[in-house]
Design an enzyme around this catalytic site. Sequence first.
Site, PDB file in Angstrom:
ATOM      1  N   THR A 174     -13.601 -16.337  51.506  1.00 38.40           N
ATOM      2  CA  THR A 174     -12.094 -16.477  51.189  1.00 38.40           C
ATOM      3  C   THR A 174     -11.727 -17.862  50.560  1.00 38.40           C
ATOM      4  O   THR A 174     -11.027 -17.738  49.771  1.00 38.40           O
ATOM      5  CB  THR A 174     -11.571 -16.549  52.732  1.00 38.40           C
ATOM      6  OG1 THR A 174     -11.648 -15.501  53.334  1.00 38.40           O
ATOM      7  CG2 THR A 174      -9.956 -16.918  52.808  1.00 38.40           C
ATOM      8  N   ASP A 218     -15.988 -19.414  57.175  1.00 32.39           N
ATOM      9  CA  ASP A 218     -17.033 -18.607  57.851  1.00 32.39           C
ATOM     10  C   ASP A 218     -18.044 -18.253  56.844  1.00 32.39           C
ATOM     11  O   ASP A 218     -19.165 -19.077  56.485  1.00 32.39           O
ATOM     12  CB  ASP A 218     -16.273 -17.350  58.600  1.00 32.39           C
ATOM     13  CG  ASP A 218     -17.187 -16.721  59.466  1.00 32.39           C
ATOM     14  OD1 ASP A 218     -17.998 -17.147  60.065  1.00 32.39           O
ATOM     15  OD2 ASP A 218     -16.885 -15.176  59.362  1.00 32.39           O
TER      16      ASP A 218
END
Length: 179
Positions: A107, A103
Amino acid sequence: MTTRIQPMIEEAPLLARVTEMAAQIAPRLEPEPIILGLFKGGFVFTADLMRALSRHGVRPRMDFMVLSSYGKGMESSGEVRVKLDCSEDLNGRQVLLLDDILDSGNTLAFAVAHLRARGAREVLTAVLLDKPERRQVAFHADYVGFTIPNAFVVGYGIDYAERFRELPYVAVVTQTDGP
Ligand code: IMP
Ligand code: MG
């Protein structure tokens, strides 16, 4: 507020794509790589991909890591922390890192740097879903299952506030007023 769930990618095309991804990834792997899934969202993708890879003779060591970047809602906080680290010795190892969705990129960018810092020789990344419109940091996964538009999705391990992980398909969540 009413939460609506609309199927986006059904079970059969999901599994067909995971099977294709395994065929693409397997030739790049050493016989005993470390397959590292990110909990919780990546667990179903990891379970299906590892079994598809076994058909190509891949005999991995399996492990999982828990990172946190999302709160309870739909937005990434941008700050990633290790809640549970990989317990394997990574020195000189090839790691295949798996997550549900790419996204903002925070992360996976963090996870790859973390694994390299722990001594991994090579870190390959594979994600089931990619939302390139949402990227905040430059990051490309080595393997992508489906590129999707900017929508909030659930199912196949992916949650909205810990719900809907059990769905066998990927669905779009929308919130509407009224019943
Ligand atoms: P990133 O750090 O912004 O790239 O976010 C990656 C993580 O955010 C993924 O591992 C997911 O757990 C979560 N995420 C991103 N988009 C969605 C979504 O549409 N639904 C549920 N979780 C999401
Ligand atoms: Mg996640």
